[in-house]
Design a protein around this motif. Structure first.
Motif, short mmCIF file in Angstrom:
data_model
loop_
_atom_site.label_atom_id
_atom_site.label_comp_id
_atom_site.label_asym_id
_atom_site.label_seq_id
_atom_site.Cartn_x
_atom_site.Cartn_y
_atom_site.Cartn_z
N SER A 20 0.84 -1.18 0.00
CA SER A 20 0.00 0.00 0.00
C SER A 20 0.88 1.24 0.00
O SER A 20 1.99 1.22 0.54
CB SER A 20 -0.90 0.03 1.24
N SER A 29 -5.85 12.32 -6.88
CA SER A 29 -6.70 11.84 -7.97
C SER A 29 -6.30 12.38 -9.33
O SER A 29 -6.80 11.89 -10.35
CB SER A 29 -8.16 12.18 -7.68
N SER A 70 -3.85 -1.13 -8.30
CA SER A 70 -5.17 -0.53 -8.17
C SER A 70 -5.04 0.73 -7.32
O SER A 70 -4.01 0.96 -6.69
CB SER A 70 -6.16 -1.51 -7.56
N ARG A 71 -6.10 1.52 -7.31
CA ARG A 71 -6.06 2.74 -6.54
C ARG A 71 -7.44 3.05 -5.99
O ARG A 71 -8.46 2.67 -6.58
CB ARG A 71 -5.56 3.93 -7.36
N ASP A 72 -7.46 3.76 -4.86
CA ASP A 72 -8.69 4.24 -4.25
C ASP A 72 -8.53 5.75 -4.09
O ASP A 72 -7.84 6.20 -3.16
CB ASP A 72 -8.91 3.55 -2.90
N ASN A 73 -9.11 6.51 -4.98
CA ASN A 73 -8.92 7.96 -4.94
C ASN A 73 -9.61 8.59 -3.72
O ASN A 73 -9.20 9.67 -3.29
CB ASN A 73 -9.43 8.59 -6.22
N MET A 75 -9.49 7.31 -0.79
CA MET A 75 -8.57 7.04 0.33
C MET A 75 -7.16 7.53 0.05
O MET A 75 -6.27 7.36 0.89
CB MET A 75 -8.54 5.54 0.63
N THR A 77 -4.90 6.30 -1.85
CA THR A 77 -4.02 5.15 -1.68
C THR A 77 -3.92 4.35 -2.98
O THR A 77 -4.91 4.19 -3.69
CB THR A 77 -4.54 4.24 -0.55
N TYR A 79 -2.33 0.58 -4.48
CA TYR A 79 -1.99 -0.75 -4.01
C TYR A 79 -1.23 -1.53 -5.09
O TYR A 79 -1.37 -1.25 -6.28
CB TYR A 79 -3.26 -1.53 -3.65
#
Length: 115
Positions: A20, A29, A70-73, A75, A77, A79
């Protein structure tokens, strides 16, 4: 600006790890995010990258089919899921953010694949 990697460690061949990278201090983002790695005595190499909205991903040939970025905009973060790990995956893994003309690096996390 901070990029803080976590999730590295020692794993046996064939095992899995999930890295992470938590970002702060910039508009996450809007940036293309990447994972690089550097093994002892070797140059740093691109492992995987993902565009700002996650619509496009690219991988080094050596990790295709085994690693997933992958990404979580929401959060801030990104990965890196690493499966079927091999001894040659042993390296320090770095998180990288870029949006011309700016780029940022994390401090790295060690991944060691060994029995």
């Amino acid at each position: 600006v901070q990029l803080v990697e976590s999730g590295g460690g020692l794993v046996q061949p064939g095992g899995s790890l999930r890295l992470s990278c938590a970002a702060s201090g910039f508009t996450f983002s809007s940036y293309t995010m990447s994972w690089y790695r550097q093994a002892p005595g070797k140059e740093r190499e691109l492992v995987a990258e993902i565009t700002s909205a996650g619509g496009s991903r690219n991988y080094a040939d050596s990790v295709k089919g085994r690693f997933t970025i992958s990404r979580d905009n929401a959060m801030n973060t990104v990965y890196l899921q690493m499966n079927s790990l091999k001894p040659e995956d042993t390296a320090v893994y770095y998180c990288h953010a870029r949006r011309f003309p700016r780029m940022y690096w994390g401090q790295g996390t060690q991944v060691t694949v060994s029995s």
